[in-house]
Design an enzyme around this catalytic site. Structure first.
Site, PDB file in Angstrom:
ATOM      1  N   ARG A 115       0.750  -1.269  -0.606  1.00 15.43           N
ATOM      2  CA  ARG A 115      -0.022   0.165  -0.084  1.00 15.43           C
ATOM      3  C   ARG A 115       0.807   0.753   0.163  1.00 15.43           C
ATOM      4  O   ARG A 115       1.081   2.113  -0.994  1.00 15.43           O
ATOM      5  CB  ARG A 115      -0.801  -0.100   1.382  1.00 15.43           C
ATOM      6  N   HIS A 143      38.004  -4.039  18.382  1.00  9.44           N
ATOM      7  CA  HIS A 143      36.999  -4.531  17.801  1.00  9.44           C
ATOM      8  C   HIS A 143      36.946  -6.313  17.394  1.00  9.44           C
ATOM      9  O   HIS A 143      36.047  -6.969  18.011  1.00  9.44           O
ATOM     10  CB  HIS A 143      35.725  -3.817  16.926  1.00  9.44           C
ATOM     11  N   HIS A 161      -6.762   0.284   2.625  1.00 10.42           N
ATOM     12  CA  HIS A 161      -7.074   1.828   2.606  1.00 10.42           C
ATOM     13  C   HIS A 161      -7.748   2.737   2.000  1.00 10.42           C
ATOM     14  O   HIS A 161      -7.879   2.531   0.749  1.00 10.42           O
ATOM     15  CB  HIS A 161      -5.515   2.101   2.290  1.00 10.42           C
TER      16      HIS A 161
END
Length: 402
Positions: A38, A264, A98
């Site tokens: 939609r 890291h 809708h």
């Protein structure tokens, strides 16, 4: 280290679902109204034929979304036929459409066999564009901040006991945060679309919303939704609207679970929760330690050495890492380049004749590599490390020929 759910106050990562007025919180009971078919049809590149709509609808149903929202059957004859076709497919998800606030649109929707409707009711003095169904809150221009959304939904929750649907546009980049705050304040239903496609900058992204919600309540999200389907759905929609999946997309972006910095890398290899709040395996994804760069660390190279089935001591791995970092200062390295350097370095430890680390280096690059090695390692540290590695090698450097 990323905070655990327990550190946030309970096993699901939030305070027992009590934030909004009347102690109601939608975090652990939210439902998704998936609007790719939609709102997504309003995206600039979107053109879905019937078969594409069916594929997308089936994929969304398999994922486990609660509602699938379709374009109004009043929009065109094809929209009407597509709506009827999808309603007959017998999905577990409920099918909505809708419509405008008039009886003709409502009758068309009923003729198609939808399970419910989202009704557009004009509220703006400038433009009649605001949605209400059960209780709907539509920020069509994406102007609200998370705090404003929280206050508005909390106020609404204080005067109604029904379900509350929220639809947020992403013009200012707040749609996911707004959706989460709306749930904290007592909303129950959130509109999403795959890749966030929709009018202008679109609406709340399905994958980003899922990323936010699995951190809030992993058990609830994993029990309801087949998260491993998200990547497949995004590929389908991306191909249909001719766009690439953004590199920093939550969950599915190619860098979402990529770790490049040496610090890291070391931490993630020891304990993934140090730099990952989301487990990639929950979404059928895998983490990637990016080791072919100038900022890589020896722990990442050690992991790659083991993946390649090679054996090196820590000192040998550290020296190999220094060579990869130096080469990455000379030119960009692909994974194959880094693997070639690792293999060549390993081979040279036992070879009587030392081979070049990369076969395609120009004379200029060779000279630059030598200089970068000197700059990178430092004379004293490099000499000490090279001496240890030389002693560990099957064929010491003094016995090698070039």
């Amino acid at each position: 280290m990323c905070p655990s759910a327990e550190e946030n106050g309970n096993a699901n990562g939030h305070a027992n679902g009590v934030n909004g007025t009347n102690g109601v919180n939608g975090i652990s009971r939210f439902q998704i109204i998936e609007s790719t078919l939609r709102e997504g049809e309003q995206f600039a590149n979107a053109w879905f034929d019937t078969q594409t709509k069916i594929k997308i609808a089936k994929a969304l149903d398999e994922l486990g979304v609660d509602y699938i929202e379709l374009t109004s059957p009043a929009a065109s004859e094809q929209s009407y036929e597509d709506c009827k076709t999808i309603c007959k497919l017998g999905f577990k998800a409920k099918v909505l459409t809708h419509i405008r606030c008039n009886m003709q649109d409502a009758k068309l929707a009923c003729d198609c066999g939808v399970d419910g409707v989202d009704v557009v009711i004009g509220t703006s003095r400038e433009l009649p564009e605001g949605a209400q169904s059960w209780e709907g809150h539509d920020l069509t221009v994406g102007c609200a901040s998370p705090r404003q959304v929280y206050d508005l939904v909390r106020t609404l929750r204080g005067v109604v006991s029904c379900e509350i649907e929220c639809h947020f546009h992403d013009d200012t980049g707040c749609s996911i945060a707004n959706a989460y705050c709306a749930l904290e304040a007592g909303a129950t239903h959130i509109d999403t679309s795959v890749l966030g496609i929709g009018e202008r900058n679109g609406i709340t992204k399905l994958d980003g919303f899922m990323a936010r919600m699995i951190v809030a309540d992993r058990d609830y999200v994993k029990s309801k939704y087949r998260l491993e389907k998200i990547k497949e759905i995004e590929n389908l929609v991306a191909e249909s609207v001719q766009v690439n999946i953004p590199f920093k997309n939550p969950i599915t972006g190619f860098s979402a679970f990529t770790h490049k910095s040496g610090i890291h890398q070391k931490a993630i290899l020891a304990n993934s929760s140090t730099y990952e709040i989301i487990n990639p395996e929950d979404f059928g994804m895998t983490r990637y330690v990016h080791f072919a760069s100038r900022i890589t660390g020896w722990n990442a190279i050690k992991s790659r050495v083991e993946q390649l089935g090679l054996k090196m001591s820590d000192e040998q791995v550290k020296l190999c890492t220094a060579k990869i970092k130096a080469m990455a200062d000379v030119r960009p390295l692909a994974v194959d380049d880094a693997d070639s350097i690792i293999r060549a370095f390993h081979s040279n430890l036992a070879a009587k004749e030392e081979q070049p680390l990369l076969d395609d280096l120009t004379e200029k690059e060779k000279a630059q590599f030598v200089e970068k090695e000197k700059e990178l390692n430092g004379v004293g540290e490099k000499r000490g490390l090279e001496q240890v590695v030389d002693e560990q090698a099957d064929v010491p450097l003094a016995k090698k020929t070039r």
